[in-house]
Design a protein around this motif. Structure first.
Motif, PDB file in Angstrom:
ATOM      1  N   LYS A 255      -3.059   5.830  -4.939  1.00 33.87           N
ATOM      2  CA  LYS A 255      -2.134   4.992  -4.168  1.00 33.87           C
ATOM      3  C   LYS A 255      -2.944   4.192  -3.119  1.00 33.87           C
ATOM      4  O   LYS A 255      -2.733   3.006  -2.912  1.00 33.87           O
ATOM      5  N   LYS A 259      -4.613  -0.053  -3.080  1.00 35.44           N
ATOM      6  CA  LYS A 259      -4.415  -0.976  -1.945  1.00 35.44           C
ATOM      7  C   LYS A 259      -5.755  -1.562  -1.503  1.00 35.44           C
ATOM      8  O   LYS A 259      -5.858  -2.739  -1.165  1.00 35.44           O
ATOM      9  N   GLU A 417       0.958  -4.371  -4.775  1.00 42.64           N
ATOM     10  CA  GLU A 417       1.323  -3.464  -3.670  1.00 42.64           C
ATOM     11  C   GLU A 417       2.489  -2.573  -4.084  1.00 42.64           C
ATOM     12  O   GLU A 417       2.508  -1.374  -3.821  1.00 42.64           O
ATOM     13  N   LYS A 418       3.447  -3.187  -4.774  1.00 41.04           N
ATOM     14  CA  LYS A 418       4.613  -2.453  -5.267  1.00 41.04           C
ATOM     15  C   LYS A 418       4.147  -1.368  -6.247  1.00 41.04           C
ATOM     16  O   LYS A 418       4.561  -0.210  -6.173  1.00 41.04           O
ATOM     17  N   GLY A 421       2.659   1.550  -4.595  1.00 40.34           N
ATOM     18  CA  GLY A 421       3.733   2.389  -4.048  1.00 40.34           C
ATOM     19  C   GLY A 421       4.313   3.292  -5.127  1.00 40.34           C
ATOM     20  O   GLY A 421       4.506   4.493  -4.906  1.00 40.34           O
TER      21      GLY A 421
END
Ligand code: AGP
Length: 584
Positions: A255, A259, A417-418, A421
């Protein structure tokens, strides 16, 4: 392949070197050895992993030691073949990473005067140095190096000399600079505990370490000054931090690493996107898992930017070199930046004056230094041999580039980014437990098949590679439509088959392919946002506008990990393999 760690300084060298060898084990773990100096040279060599050796802490104290962990090339995993190798008078010890291509001729010549005790290519080096000792230690090493063809990173010590001498050509070597102490290693994590100040040696450079270090060019024989760099990696990143294995730790970091992968210099990405758009041919070149990231990205480029990207296995690149011109863009993708086939492809492309834009994880790696432009995947150290977080980082960065080519950099960032997540949802304990249960259920199967279509076809290939690599179950990935062209013949009652059924244009077809397998007795494991009657085991993954290849590979990585553990293996150090493949 093979790891070197050496130390000279005030602290206990045997402790530092044995600890460094444990940290370098991912580069090779067939056997290990250490030479340390007091009034004489002591040598310890063992078959197997240094992690399994409990006497390391009892080695005699010393302030100069050289160590090596081996991935066998010439000669099996035996004590005699383990490094360090020594001269006939037992005064010179050498550790080596690489391959000496002309070792047979050299050995034939040296055998007239020297006694060989191993089957390795390396053993010619201490004997060559010994032959030239009348010139003095440093000149003797130089004279020996002149005779070698092939690749090497070597470190030599002499019983009666204060100096450690190291040199490299084609294999990595980095110097660590501490407070009145020096380290030489194949890779930074070996000494990161002690210092983050480093000097990366370039090919045909030699370093002498005494009270101070001196670096010389082997081409000009003149001393050179080199820049010191500070490594941003922390020791914490290079440790297990409570996880039972590095592989699980690295899967769990995704995760965050995703990023970091898309945290790139926008201007630079856009500039490269423009160059790809100008279109005189772009090649993605990579090996193994990185090749699968490249292949997945080529589908994304095709869909988003309507651009064809040539994707070539680095080891096959010599057959494509003929198309290269100075207008071609070559994009090598590599976690380590040290993979021999990738570096060879880069060399060939540079000769044709093509532009090299690399995607690489390891700071200061050879690939990074040989590129015109580089993007770092920022995944932090990847220690487990099986590549996990580096794969998703490569994929994220390449996807961002695809979006940038279509003038949609911001949109690409948002999608990624989604996706980052969503990966978090799959890194929970409950999700892991569900996968572990599946692993326990299928762990004794001999064969496993995986299918996916479009972007999920390379994900099927990557899943198969991960499962084979760490669990030793035979696994094969296919494009959904391909199974009935032959391999369906292997499906029997209960043969497990993983199906990636994402919510996209291919969903109906892939589910039909799953039906075809089920009709022949296959046990269908569906990885999908929605359950379906064809699935015998369902793994629910999130899919609300995320990027399905990144999402789908996470349960696959976890399954490979748990299959390995359930079968009683160590997933971090699979048999026969090494992390960086520095031989062709
Ligand atoms: C993957 O799990 C492997 N261990 C291997 O295929 C690896 O991806 C390949 O050797 C390429 O390495 P690189 O990314 O360091 O160039």
């Amino acid at each position: 392949m093979c790891g070197i760690i050496c130390y000279k300084g005030k602290k206990n060298a045997t402790e530092i070197v044995t600890d460094g060898l444990k940290r370098l084990e991912y580069r090779g773990y067939d056997s290990w050895g250490i030479a340390f100096k007091n009034d004489k040279l002591d040598i310890i060599k063992k078959v197997g992993k240094i992690g399994d050796f409990y006497g390391a802490s009892k080695l005699k104290e010393s302030h100069v030691a050289i160590g090596h962990t081996r991935w066998a090339t010439h000669g099996g995993a035996t004590e005699a073949n383990a490094h360090p190798h020594i001269s006939c008078d037992k005064k010179i010890a050498v550790v080596h990473n690489g391959i000496i291509e002309n070792f047979q001729e050299l050995r034939k010549e040296l055998e007239k005067r020297h006694k060989f005790v191993s089957e390795t290519d390396t053993e010619v080096i201490p004997h060559l140095i010994e032959e030239n000792m009348h010139l003095g230690f440093e000149e003797a090493v130089k004279a020996a190096l002149k005779r070698l063809e092939g690749n090497y990173a070597i470190v030599a010590v002499h019983e009666k000399e204060e100096k450690i001498i190291a040199a490299k050509k084609g294999s990595p070597l980095v110097l660590g600079l501490g407070d009145g102490e020096y380290f030489i290693a194949s890779d930074v994590p070996a000494f990161l505990k002690h210092t983050n100040k480093v000097i990366f040696l370039d090919d045909e450079e030699l370093v002498t370490i005494n009270k101070e270090i001196k670096i010389y060019s082997l081409k000009t024989n003149k001393e050179i000054k080199k820049e010191t760099s500070e490594i941003k990696w922390t020791l914490e990143q290079a440790q297990k931090n409570g996880y039972p294995h590095y592989m699980l730790k690295e899967i769990s970091e995704q995760k965050e690493t995703l990023k970091r992968a898309i945290n790139q210099d926008e201007k630079e990405i856009k500039k490269i996107a423009e160059e790809i758009n100008k279109g005189f041919g772009t090649f993605f070149v990579a090996c193994g898992t990185a090749y699968h990231a490249a292949l997945t990205a080529s589908y994304i480029f095709s869909k988003i930017t309507k651009k064809h990207i040539n994707v070539v296995l680095a080891s096959e690149f010599p057959s494509y070199e003929h198309f290269l011109t100075e207008k071609t863009l070559v994009i090598p993708i590599s976690q380590s930046g040290e993979t021999a086939d990738v570096l060879e492809a880069v060399k060939a492309a540079k000769e044709k004056k093509s532009k090299i834009i690399s995607i690489v994880n390891v700071t200061g790696s050879t690939l990074m230094r040989q590129s015109d432009v580089f993007f770092q995947t920022n995944a932090g150290p990847e220690i487990a041999v099986a590549s996990t977080k580096a794969f998703t980082s490569q994929l994220a960065l390449l996807t961002l580039l695809a979006y940038a080519c279509d003038g949609k950099f911001e949109e690409g960032k948002k999608v990624l980014e989604k996706t980052a997540g969503y990966t978090g949802e799959m890194l929970s304990k409950e999700f892991g437990e569900q996968i572990r249960k599946l692993a326990a259920k299928i762990k004794d199967k001999e064969h496993l098949f995986i299918i996916g279509r479009s972007v999920n076809y390379p994900i099927a290939l990557e899943t198969a590679l991960k499962i084979k690599e760490v669990s030793y179950i035979h696994a094969e990935g296919f494009a959904g439509g391909e199974l009935k062209h032959g391999t369906l013949a292997l499906i029997e009652q209960g043969t497990p088959c993983i199906v990636f059924a994402s919510d996209d244009d291919n969903k109906k077809e892939i589910l039909s392919n799953a039906m075809e397998i089920k009709a022949r007795g296959g046990y269908i494991i569906g990885i999908s946002p929605e359950n379906n009657e064809v699935f015998d085991y369902f793994i629910k993954v999130p899919d609300k506008g995320g990027l399905s290849p990144i999402i789908n590979i996470i349960p696959a990585q976890l399954l490979a990990y748990y299959l390995s553990v359930e079968r009683g293996h160590n997933p971090d150090t699979p048999k026969n393999l090494a992390k960086s493949v520095t031989v062709k």
